[in-house]
Design a protein around this motif. Structure first.
Motif, PDB file in Angstrom:
ATOM      1  N   ASP A  58       0.828  -1.204   0.000  1.00 46.88           N
ATOM      2  CA  ASP A  58       0.000   0.000   0.000  1.00 46.88           C
ATOM      3  C   ASP A  58       0.865   1.258   0.000  1.00 46.88           C
ATOM      4  OD1 ASP A  58      -2.038   2.034   0.618  1.00 46.88           O
ATOM      5  OD2 ASP A  58      -3.305   0.311   1.088  1.00 46.88           O
ATOM      6  N   ALA A  59       0.548   2.173  -0.912  1.00 42.62           N
ATOM      7  CA  ALA A  59       1.256   3.457  -1.024  1.00 42.62           C
ATOM      8  C   ALA A  59       2.715   3.290  -1.434  1.00 42.62           C
ATOM      9  CB  ALA A  59       1.150   4.282   0.260  1.00 42.62           C
ATOM     10  N   SER A  97      -7.753   3.566  -0.955  1.00 42.49           N
ATOM     11  CA  SER A  97      -7.257   2.196  -1.025  1.00 42.49           C
ATOM     12  C   SER A  97      -8.287   1.133  -1.411  1.00 42.49           C
ATOM     13  CB  SER A  97      -6.585   1.830   0.293  1.00 42.49           C
ATOM     14  OG  SER A  97      -5.508   2.708   0.519  1.00 42.49           O
ATOM     15  N   TRP A 101      -7.511  -1.065  -4.660  1.00 42.59           N
ATOM     16  CA  TRP A 101      -7.145  -2.481  -4.543  1.00 42.59           C
ATOM     17  C   TRP A 101      -8.167  -3.348  -5.273  1.00 42.59           C
ATOM     18  CZ3 TRP A 101      -2.489  -3.685  -4.032  1.00 42.59           C
ATOM     19  CH2 TRP A 101      -1.626  -2.919  -3.254  1.00 42.59           C
ATOM     20  N   ASP A 282       1.773   2.393   3.867  1.00 40.18           N
ATOM     21  CA  ASP A 282       0.850   3.533   3.821  1.00 40.18           C
ATOM     22  C   ASP A 282       0.722   4.181   5.203  1.00 40.18           C
ATOM     23  OD1 ASP A 282      -1.510   4.998   2.315  1.00 40.18           O
ATOM     24  OD2 ASP A 282      -2.294   4.405   4.269  1.00 40.18           O
ATOM     25  N   ASP A 340      -1.352   0.544  -4.732  1.00 38.21           N
ATOM     26  CA  ASP A 340      -2.650   1.107  -5.135  1.00 38.21           C
ATOM     27  C   ASP A 340      -2.545   2.594  -5.449  1.00 38.21           C
ATOM     28  OD1 ASP A 340      -2.028   1.557  -2.436  1.00 38.21           O
ATOM     29  OD2 ASP A 340      -4.136   1.729  -1.865  1.00 38.21           O
ATOM     30  N   HIS A 341      -1.474   3.226  -5.009  1.00 38.56           N
ATOM     31  CA  HIS A 341      -1.190   4.643  -5.261  1.00 38.56           C
ATOM     32  C   HIS A 341       0.178   4.894  -4.690  1.00 38.56           C
ATOM     33  CE1 HIS A 341      -2.011   5.197  -0.991  1.00 38.56           C
ATOM     34  NE2 HIS A 341      -3.152   4.562  -1.159  1.00 38.56           N
TER      35      HIS A 341
END
Ligand SMILES: [Zn+2]
Length: 471
Positions: A58-59, A97, A101, A282, A340-341
């Protein structure tokens, strides 16, 4: 009910792409027989290595990866980049998120897959609950692969509760319990005075249900995190303000639970395709990003010593998690790493923030000049994947099409993404041309999409509030 221990056909049969054209089929069959014909040249490799491992970070951002790789601090990720194809994975707006996702897992935009917020209202009530897996209106890759007789193992994905019936196993994110701390803060798994795990029994934490008994011993609580584990993140944990340790601690406990349980389940059940989601990169970015002098922030020497490396240290932890998985599989296993980013310093806001102005980031949550960014990461290695190959920018909706194409399954024409063929060697594409199918959404409605309640809803919402994700 399919059983996680279900016997699998021999590898040559198991690897046969169900829908692939005859030419590709013949090549795949021949290739799968080659080691046998050559007198078992791959003796070293585990007998049943998975075909593909997917790590959701994540992130995950090149803003951190690139300088750390240049400094030699991420040996595993560096080796994957050198041996593979990599680039920027663009995300959508709003950069949140669960939506992204789900786009990663389905190949379609949130308007189509139906997960459009962190929470959803139960119709006819004023109750908001965290989004649930059954709200998804389209198939995820684990459904598509299951139907194609590919076995899967899915661990901690967001959202994944209730765990769906698949050809393999699912450990839902809510298998790691959310409890309230002594201070009224929800932080996750906890133990009572006698050391017993405090956990409410509810359905859907794993598929099959009985897998939960195997999973529970892996649960790590915030207080179980050892001083030496904490020292991975904080250079001097004994002198660090416990309140400031809190967020790194709980998310480390959660990630360690899923990373360790996932690895054990991977070894035990040997799915063809395995995916695990890690959240900590994240969470620590939200709380510790502004202590990084490398990002241009003015930090006191004391704070920099204590907190300045938490974000980067968390990436080192993730690098080690991936290394542990890679030790268990052979070179014939493909690896994908996606976020996801991204995460970034908002330079324009930073100047105003430093002048003491009140600011509001795009996501609206925190009055700090750092937040999610649209540039995530994509890294892929494996047989047939081009090496040391910088890809053009791709998108979160391209991940599932790329996975399907790599595995020899058709990409659906009603997906918003396309297979990232630039990642594949020409010889691989010759033998495995990308095929398409009109849709995987056959067989009528997906069932009841009403958001569902779980005993953890209030705790999860409070955590999302603390991160600034919901009001
Ligand atoms: Zn995220």
């Amino acid at each position: 009910m399919p059983d996680v221990h279900r016997r699998r056909p021999p590898r040559a049969v198991r690897n046969r792409p169900t829908f692939a054209p005859i030419a590709a089929l013949t090549v795949a069959l021949l290739l799968s027989l080659l080691p046998a014909l050559a007198g078992c040249s791959n003796e070293e490799a585990p007998a049943e290595s998975p075909r593909l491992l997917l790590f959701g970070v994540d992130a995950g951002t090149w803003n951190i990866l690139t300088p750390m790789m240049q400094a030699g601090e991420l040996p595993t990720l560096t080796s994957l980049v050198n041996r593979g194809s990599y680039g920027i994975l663009k995300t959508g707006v709003p950069i949140q998120s669960p939506q992204m996702w789900t786009s990663i897992a389905t190949g379609v935009v949130p308007e189509k897959h139906g997960i459009t917020r962190f929470t959803a209202e139960i119709p006819g009530t004023d109750r908001e609950v965290p989004v649930t897996s059954n709200m998804r209106k389209v198939k995820a890759f684990w459904n598509i692969l299951s139907e194609a007789d590919v076995t899967v193992g899915i661990v901690g994905w967001w959202p994944s509760w209730p765990a769906e019936e698949v050809n393999g196993f699912v450990i839902a994110q809510r298998a790691w319990p959310v409890n309230w701390s002594r201070h009224g803060i929800p932080f996750g798994a906890a133990r009572d005075r006698s050391g017993r795990l405090m956990v409410e029994d509810f359905d859907g934490r794993t598929y099959p249900e009985e897998l939960y008994a195997d999973f529970e011993p892996f649960i790590v609580t915030e207080e179980d995190v050892t001083t030496s584990e904490l020292a991975l993140l904080f250079p001097d944990p004994s002198f660090t303000d416990p309140a400031k340790q809190f967020h790194a601690r709980w998310v480390f406990a959660k990630d360690k639970t899923f990373a360790d349980a996932g690895l054990a389940m991977l070894k035990r059940h040997k799915p063809d395709v395995f995916a695990v989601y890690l959240q900590g990169t994240d969470v620590v970015s939200h709380y510790y990003w502004g202590y990084q002098r490398q990002e241009g922030f003015t930090v006191s020497p004391a704070d920099e010593r204590l907190y300045g490396r938490v974000v980067r240290n968390y990436y080192r932890y993730v690098d080690g998690v991936i290394a542990a998985y890679l030790q268990e599989v052979g070179d014939e296993t493909a690896v994908m790493i996606v976020s996801d980013h991204g995460f970034e310093t908002k330079r324009d806001l930073k100047e105003r923030w430093e002048r003491g102005e009140k600011i509001r980031t795009v996501e609206g949550g925190k009055d700090v000049p750092w937040d999610h960014g649209v540039d995530g990461i994509f890294i892929m290695t494996g047989p047939g994947v081009r090496k040391d190959n910088r890809l053009p920018d791709t998108s979160v909706v391209d991940v599932t099409p790329t996975m399907l194409a790599y595995l020899g399954l058709p990409v659906a024409e009603d997906m918003d993404g396309t297979a990232t063929v630039e990642a594949f060697e020409a010889s691989f594409l010759d033998g495995n041309p990308v095929t398409t199918v009109a849709t995987y959404e056959t067989g009528g409605p997906q069932g009841d999409q009403t958001p569902m309640e779980s005993p953890m809803d209030e705790g999860i919402k409070e955590k999302l509030r603390a991160l600034g994700y919901i009001e």
